[in-house]
Design a protein around this motif. Structure first.
Motif, mmCIF file in Angstrom:
data_model
loop_
_atom_site.group_PDB
_atom_site.id
_atom_site.type_symbol
_atom_site.label_atom_id
_atom_site.label_comp_id
_atom_site.label_asym_id
_atom_site.label_seq_id
_atom_site.Cartn_x
_atom_site.Cartn_y
_atom_site.Cartn_z
ATOM 1 N N UNK A 153 0.642 -0.905 0.110
ATOM 2 C CA UNK A 153 -0.047 0.230 0.146
ATOM 3 C C UNK A 153 0.374 1.223 -0.202
ATOM 4 N N UNK A 154 2.267 1.239 0.800
ATOM 5 C CA UNK A 154 2.619 2.626 0.652
ATOM 6 C C UNK A 154 3.478 2.461 -0.450
ATOM 7 N N UNK A 155 4.721 1.119 -1.115
ATOM 8 C CA UNK A 155 5.017 1.303 -2.744
ATOM 9 C C UNK A 155 4.436 0.744 -3.904
ATOM 10 N N UNK A 156 3.707 1.618 -4.350
ATOM 11 C CA UNK A 156 2.701 1.084 -5.777
ATOM 12 C C UNK A 156 3.180 1.650 -7.294
ATOM 13 N N UNK A 157 3.119 0.405 -8.067
ATOM 14 C CA UNK A 157 4.105 0.790 -9.203
ATOM 15 C C UNK A 157 2.426 1.763 -10.252
ATOM 16 N N UNK A 158 3.328 2.369 -11.090
ATOM 17 C CA UNK A 158 3.060 3.608 -11.706
ATOM 18 C C UNK A 158 2.548 2.841 -12.898
ATOM 19 N N UNK A 159 1.321 2.524 -13.568
ATOM 20 C CA UNK A 159 1.149 2.145 -14.650
ATOM 21 C C UNK A 159 0.791 2.507 -15.930
ATOM 22 N N UNK A 160 0.220 1.908 -16.657
ATOM 23 C CA UNK A 160 -0.052 2.640 -18.446
ATOM 24 C C UNK A 160 -1.084 1.117 -19.149
ATOM 25 N N UNK A 161 -2.162 2.270 -19.319
ATOM 26 C CA UNK A 161 -3.461 1.449 -19.546
ATOM 27 C C UNK A 161 -4.682 1.707 -19.802
ATOM 28 N N UNK A 162 -6.136 1.358 -19.877
ATOM 29 C CA UNK A 162 -7.109 2.284 -20.560
ATOM 30 C C UNK A 162 -7.703 3.031 -18.699
ATOM 31 N N UNK A 163 -7.160 4.281 -18.735
ATOM 32 C CA UNK A 163 -7.623 5.000 -17.367
ATOM 33 C C UNK A 163 -8.768 5.202 -17.408
ATOM 34 N N UNK A 164 -9.872 4.453 -17.983
ATOM 35 C CA UNK A 164 -10.802 4.285 -16.769
ATOM 36 C C UNK A 164 -11.445 2.470 -16.246
ATOM 37 N N UNK A 165 -9.859 2.623 -15.912
ATOM 38 C CA UNK A 165 -9.694 1.318 -15.611
ATOM 39 C C UNK A 165 -9.797 0.831 -14.002
ATOM 40 N N UNK A 166 -10.465 0.419 -13.194
ATOM 41 C CA UNK A 166 -10.336 0.598 -11.541
ATOM 42 C C UNK A 166 -8.755 1.019 -10.805
ATOM 43 N N UNK A 167 -8.574 2.093 -10.987
ATOM 44 C CA UNK A 167 -7.406 3.051 -9.920
ATOM 45 C C UNK A 167 -6.865 3.770 -10.640
ATOM 46 N N UNK A 168 -6.939 4.757 -9.415
ATOM 47 C CA UNK A 168 -6.810 6.137 -9.758
ATOM 48 C C UNK A 168 -6.096 6.906 -10.782
ATOM 49 N N UNK A 169 -6.045 7.538 -11.611
ATOM 50 C CA UNK A 169 -5.377 8.667 -12.859
ATOM 51 C C UNK A 169 -5.398 9.907 -12.602
#
Length: 597
Positions: free
Chosen positions: A236-252
């Protein structure tokens, strides 16, 4: 000598020959009489030419105007290009973000490029002039086929959802997304997500996951250049920065459309809600956390028809017109102690009510709501929720149906809403209701009508006292509906018609109560607002780690109060996304309408 065709009579002529003038004039008059009336023919033809020219001018002017408009209208978003690692690779900044790709309309001129429009018009004009109507019909058929091809290309090439950068809410990158694995793109991701880059150069950290990493505790991004070895574990303190569809469940960093529940409500509901005059107030000791959020909470309360903050002192030591000072009896705990008035809010609320009832401050309002500074409250949603509760009661059993016209209290978790008839009864009975315990009692400052009831004598919380107020204390048939205590979505009428949730509890937030976790929840609320029903929520969270929480998230739709907001930043984001200013909503809608021309 040969015959000169220039002579009307075909006679031979020589440069020096003389001409009989009278004979020439006779021949000219005879020839003139045999010719058609040329001026009439010229006039008819001229009129036709002028009409064609005029229509063509108007048509081309329309084309030029449309081309000019199209030149000023943005096209479909172009996804960011992958950035290959390497020293010579330039940093690429993602393009401006867009909420959603507009659905293509019928094959229309607006989908053609200005160059093609101009070429089409020129070619059509030339075809009509040289080959006639049949060629024009053939030309139109060819254009229709070409436009259909353009539409197919636009449909297949436009992304169904934008590709961008996002932060997963738990674990690794969500399905369909990959971790950013080179430094240049990590820089671009930080800019896209509007996060600080911890270091402008990559570094090697053996204790942290490799690649582009987000530090939740520091709210920044860094690039760890160490090689991947074995299974990579995120936290929870170290999360990967991802690339993909921004409407997927994830903060963008995607700019969400501000969602006004008011605009989505049926017209008859808005008409009923617009008639409600609402007064909003809170009691606060103005501790450090209260003062930190006061500016944002004031912006919320200013959307009520009237508001006030009650306290025993001014915030920051500065007087404000909307802060009313009331006298609070001395407690057994020091004023400077963090436990001062802990679970004893009624000690401050009793003198606040005394002031409002004595001065007539709230006489001109239909409803009065008592909230707190750690609540996000949307007055427009409050008005809609009041209407929702009244309409639900009208569908209930006979006692509930009749209670709509009587003294009434709505319970929205830790926030309570009182109608004018209940306020009138409170004033009539205040001599007994307003009596508090003396300094000699452990319950000093608490209302005496709570003696022997729940929490007595150590505490007198408002979410305990208010329900007791209408349960065997007040006379006059006062009733209350809803749930005292936030996050309870099970309130129904006697015939099991559910009331909408009045208060969403951040303590139930799957992403936690940190500022970051609450921002993620607020962002999710903006998505939820656009869903039509619970089935849409099921679809949204299917195959995600939030599938079991779809009811929890959907309950946030139109909720008027959110409890335990920890920072002014969360208040701000909630206000901008869930309770936007009318002009901002109009501006966004106007821009979108232009884009869809």
């Amino acid at each position: 000598m040969g015959r000169d065709a220039s002579q009307p009579n075909g006679r031979d002529a020589s440069p020096g020959g003389e001409v009989d003038i009278e004979e020439t004039e006779d021949r000219a008059r005879a020839a003139q009489s045999r010719r058609p009336k040329r001026c009439d023919a010229i006039s008819a033809r001229s009129v036709g030419c002028y009409l064609v020219s005029f229509c063509a001018t108007l048509y081309l002017a329309g084309i030029q105007t449309e081309v000019s408009v199209l030149n000023g209208v943005p096209g479909p978003p172009i996804p960011p290009t992958n950035v290959d690692s390497g020293a010579d690779t330039p940093q690429q900044t993602p393009p401006p973000l867009q909420l959603e790709s507009p659905a293509p309309e019928s094959p229309a001129r607006s989908e053609m490029s200005p160059e093609r429009l101009e070429a089409r018009e020129v070619k059509t004009t030339e075809t009509q002039a040289t080959e006639g109507p049949a060629a024009s019909v053939e030309m139109k058929s060819m254009d229709s086929q070409a436009e259909a091809t353009d539409l197919q290309t636009l449909t297949t090439s436009s992304p169904s959802s934008e590709i961008g950068y996002l932060l997963p809410r738990s674990g690794g990158c969500p399905k369909g997304a990959q971790q950013v694995d080179n430094f240049e793109e990590c820089l671009a991701a930080a800019e896209y997500l509007k996060k600080k880059m911890m270091s402008k150069t990559p570094f090697n950290a053996h204790t942290d996951p490799p690649g582009c990493i987000y530090r939740a505790t520091d709210r920044d991004i860094f690039f760890n250049s160490r090689e991947k070895g074995g299974e990579v574990v995120f936290s929870s303190e170290r999360k990967p920065v991802c690339k993909g569809k921004v409407d997927s469940v994830g903060a963008s960093g995607k700019l969400l459309k501000p969602v006004a529940a008011w605009d989505q409500a049926p017209e008859d509901v808005r008409e009923e809600a617009a008639k409600i005059r609402l007064f909003c107030f809170a009691w606060t000791p103005f501790r450090g956390g209260d003062e930190a959020v006061l500016s944002e909470v004031t912006k919320q309360y200013s959307k009520c028809d009237g508001h006030a903050f009650f306290s025993d002192r001014h915030p920051h030591g500065e007087e404000r017109n909307d802060v009313i000072i009331v006298k609070v009896p001395e407690q057994r705990v020091s004023r400077s102690d963090g436990m001062w008035l802990y679970h004893r809010n009624m000690v401050g609320l009793m003198p606040s009510w005394d002031h409002m009832l004595r001065t007539g401050l709230i006489d001109d309002y239909d409803w009065v709501i008592n909230s707190e500074l750690d609540h996000f409250m949307s007055p427009s949603r409050c008005r809609l929720a009041i209407v929702s509760y009244l309409r639900t009661l009208r569908k209930g059993m006979s006692p509930e149906l009749h209670s709509v016209n009587g003294p009434l209290m709505l319970m929205w978790g830790n926030a309570f809403v009182f109608n004018k008839k209940m306020i009138h009864l409170m004033r009539e009975q205040w001599k007994s209701l307003g009596t508090t315990e003396s300094a000699k009692s452990v319950a000093v400052g608490c209302p005496q009508f709570m003696r022997g009831r729940q929490e007595w004598p150590d505490h007198c919380s408002q979410d305990i006292v208010y329900p007791n107020l209408v349960s065997g204390v007040m006379r006059g048939g006062v009733v209350a509906y809803g749930r005292a205590g936030c996050g309870q979505a099970d309130a129904t009428t006697r015939n099991n018609i559910p009331f909408q949730l009045g208060c969403w509890e951040m303590q139930h937030n799957p992403y936690g109560m940190s500022e970051e976790g609450e921002i993620e929840a607020i962002t999710e609320f903006a998505h939820i607002q656009k869903l039509k029903d619970l089935n849409d929520a099921v679809k949204r969270y299917a195959s995600t780690d939030q599938a079991e929480n779809h009811k929890l998230w959907y309950s946030a739709k139109n909720v008027p109060v959110i409890h335990h907001i920890v920072s002014a930043e969360v208040h701000r984001i909630a206000r901008e996304l869930l309770d936007p200013e009318p002009e901002k909503v109009f501006s966004w809608t106007f821009d979108t309408a232009l884009f869809r021309l």
